[in-house]
Motif scaffolding. Sequence first.
Motif, short mmCIF file in Angstrom:
data_model
loop_
_atom_site.label_atom_id
_atom_site.label_comp_id
_atom_site.label_asym_id
_atom_site.label_seq_id
_atom_site.Cartn_x
_atom_site.Cartn_y
_atom_site.Cartn_z
N ILE A 270 0.85 -1.18 0.00
CA ILE A 270 0.00 0.00 0.00
C ILE A 270 0.89 1.24 0.00
CG2 ILE A 270 -1.79 -1.24 1.26
CD1 ILE A 270 -1.24 0.94 3.51
N ILE A 271 0.32 2.33 -0.51
CA ILE A 271 1.06 3.58 -0.66
C ILE A 271 0.38 4.67 0.16
CG2 ILE A 271 1.99 5.26 -2.31
CD1 ILE A 271 2.99 2.50 -2.89
N LEU A 272 1.17 5.46 0.87
CA LEU A 272 0.65 6.64 1.57
C LEU A 272 1.57 7.81 1.25
CD1 LEU A 272 -1.58 7.57 3.56
CD2 LEU A 272 0.10 7.32 5.36
N PRO A 273 1.28 8.55 0.16
CA PRO A 273 2.19 9.61 -0.29
C PRO A 273 1.82 11.01 0.24
CG PRO A 273 0.58 9.15 -1.99
CD PRO A 273 0.20 8.31 -0.80
N ALA A 294 4.12 -1.22 3.54
CA ALA A 294 3.72 0.10 3.03
C ALA A 294 4.92 0.89 2.56
CB ALA A 294 2.99 0.89 4.13
N ILE A 295 4.66 1.74 1.57
CA ILE A 295 5.59 2.80 1.18
C ILE A 295 4.94 4.11 1.60
CG2 ILE A 295 6.78 3.95 -0.73
CD1 ILE A 295 6.54 1.32 -2.30
N VAL A 296 5.58 4.85 2.48
CA VAL A 296 4.99 6.07 3.02
C VAL A 296 5.94 7.25 2.84
CG1 VAL A 296 3.66 4.75 4.73
CG2 VAL A 296 5.87 5.73 5.36
N SER A 297 5.37 8.45 2.85
CA SER A 297 6.19 9.65 2.83
C SER A 297 6.55 10.02 4.26
CB SER A 297 5.45 10.79 2.13
OG SER A 297 4.20 11.02 2.76
N ASN A 308 12.04 1.98 8.08
CA ASN A 308 12.55 2.06 6.71
C ASN A 308 13.56 0.97 6.42
OD1 ASN A 308 12.85 3.22 4.13
ND2 ASN A 308 14.64 4.39 4.81
N GLY A 309 13.29 0.23 5.32
CA GLY A 309 14.20 -0.82 4.91
C GLY A 309 14.04 -2.12 5.67
N ILE A 310 13.09 -2.16 6.61
CA ILE A 310 12.87 -3.37 7.40
C ILE A 310 11.40 -3.82 7.32
CG2 ILE A 310 12.88 -4.36 9.73
CD1 ILE A 310 15.26 -2.51 10.34
N SER A 311 10.48 -2.89 7.54
CA SER A 311 9.05 -3.23 7.45
C SER A 311 8.34 -2.49 6.32
CB SER A 311 8.34 -2.96 8.77
OG SER A 311 8.28 -1.58 9.04
N GLY A 312 9.10 -1.74 5.55
CA GLY A 312 8.55 -0.96 4.45
C GLY A 312 9.57 0.06 3.98
N ILE A 313 9.11 1.06 3.24
CA ILE A 313 10.02 2.08 2.71
C ILE A 313 9.44 3.46 3.01
CG2 ILE A 313 11.13 3.02 0.65
CD1 ILE A 313 10.99 0.26 -0.62
N ASP A 325 10.76 4.86 -7.61
CA ASP A 325 11.89 3.95 -7.38
C ASP A 325 11.56 2.92 -6.29
OD1 ASP A 325 13.35 5.29 -9.28
OD2 ASP A 325 14.54 6.46 -7.85
N ALA A 326 10.84 3.36 -5.26
CA ALA A 326 10.48 2.45 -4.17
C ALA A 326 9.51 1.37 -4.66
CB ALA A 326 9.87 3.23 -3.01
N ILE A 327 8.54 1.78 -5.48
CA ILE A 327 7.58 0.82 -6.04
C ILE A 327 8.31 -0.20 -6.91
CG2 ILE A 327 5.62 0.54 -7.61
CD1 ILE A 327 4.67 3.35 -6.67
N VAL A 328 9.20 0.28 -7.77
CA VAL A 328 9.93 -0.62 -8.67
C VAL A 328 10.83 -1.57 -7.87
CG1 VAL A 328 11.68 -0.71 -10.48
CG2 VAL A 328 9.84 0.97 -10.63
N GLN A 329 11.41 -1.06 -6.79
CA GLN A 329 12.27 -1.91 -5.95
C GLN A 329 11.50 -3.13 -5.43
OE1 GLN A 329 14.24 0.14 -2.67
NE2 GLN A 329 14.22 -1.72 -1.41
N LEU A 330 10.30 -2.91 -4.92
CA LEU A 330 9.52 -4.02 -4.38
C LEU A 330 8.89 -4.85 -5.49
CD1 LEU A 330 7.82 -2.45 -1.23
CD2 LEU A 330 10.00 -3.66 -1.44
N TYR A 331 8.59 -4.22 -6.61
CA TYR A 331 8.07 -4.95 -7.78
C TYR A 331 9.10 -5.97 -8.28
CZ TYR A 331 6.74 -5.69 -12.69
OH TYR A 331 6.41 -6.25 -13.91
#
Length: 370
Positions: A270-273, A294-297, A308-313, A325-331
Amino acid sequence: MDSMKNKIKLLAVTHHDKKNINPIRPEASQIIGLHRSGEVDVLVLCNPGSILIPYFEKEGIEVLTDPLEKKLSISTVLNIRKLIKNRDVDVLHLFNNIACSNGATAAIGTRCKVIAYRGQTGNVSRWDPSCYLVMLHPRLNKIICVAKAVENDLRKYLWGDKSRATTVYKGHDQSWYQNESADLSDLPIHDDSFKISLVANLRPRKGLHVLMDALALMPEGINIDVLLVGADSNNEKIKEMIQRSTIPKRVHAMGYREDAPEVAAASDVIILPTTKREGLCRAVLEANSYGVPAIVSDTGGNAELVENGISGIVVEPGNPKELADAIVQLYKDRAQCKEFGVNAKRRAVTKFNVEQGVDATIKIYKELTK
């Protein structure tokens, strides 16, 4: 000695017009947890139509009602003041702005201790008179913030004792997250796609535009689907946003959903930008509880939710390139994505459970009333 005399007498004031229990479960669970502790004698005052009433009454909690419709109502103030005096209230806990402005005013001249709830950063000013009805109300003894970032932000505006602002994380119960993932068969989802979800609305600070700009930076041929929960597919602005992504056939506006946690459970991430004024995002905790990272701002309490880098980005607010870049990393690294999900669930269970929230709140009550 009567055990009731040893209990802290609490009047909790809250107002909700939501028909969906999901957004207010943590608040309800905290009040119920206080009641179950055996250390607090709980009385609740809420609006007549509150969805929480049957939940409280089932637990044996006494519930009274008041319209709680106006920021400052003479009848509401008098009603709360009468309850404070007649019930010999030790602690008045005010769970939103309407409760705060009326309740803190009602408590003037009484002995009870007054606590307010603060759920997000920003929107406070010493030069705004309306703030002195809520977070800067001189009658507040304590302000319980939903995240450390919210506490630190509020302390910049408080007069006098800055320690009146403190942090208690909202508690989530893992029993809430046992449903099957949402059925997405009615959507044109692509085979074996990487699914991203976002609880979206048109408020600019929620960062929908940041995600759409990030999607426009995706590598050609990337197999993703984007689920926008809360975004109305018939809204012209939403349509424009989706076109802005450059991959409109892969962006699905799902409208309002009461099963938002289950939609998150059907996602890979999930994304929270959010760009500003964030608290402790419920959607992230819901997804994490289903083992979805999650990827969050990095705004408000987001960075407290995600390690960061452990349970999400965690990414820079308003930076589409960093988000892309974060989405592509997990993709590209599904194993890492799943590992983040496992760690995210563990973090939700150990750090954001109901028990820690109840224990911390009772500790505050005892410190104020000793």
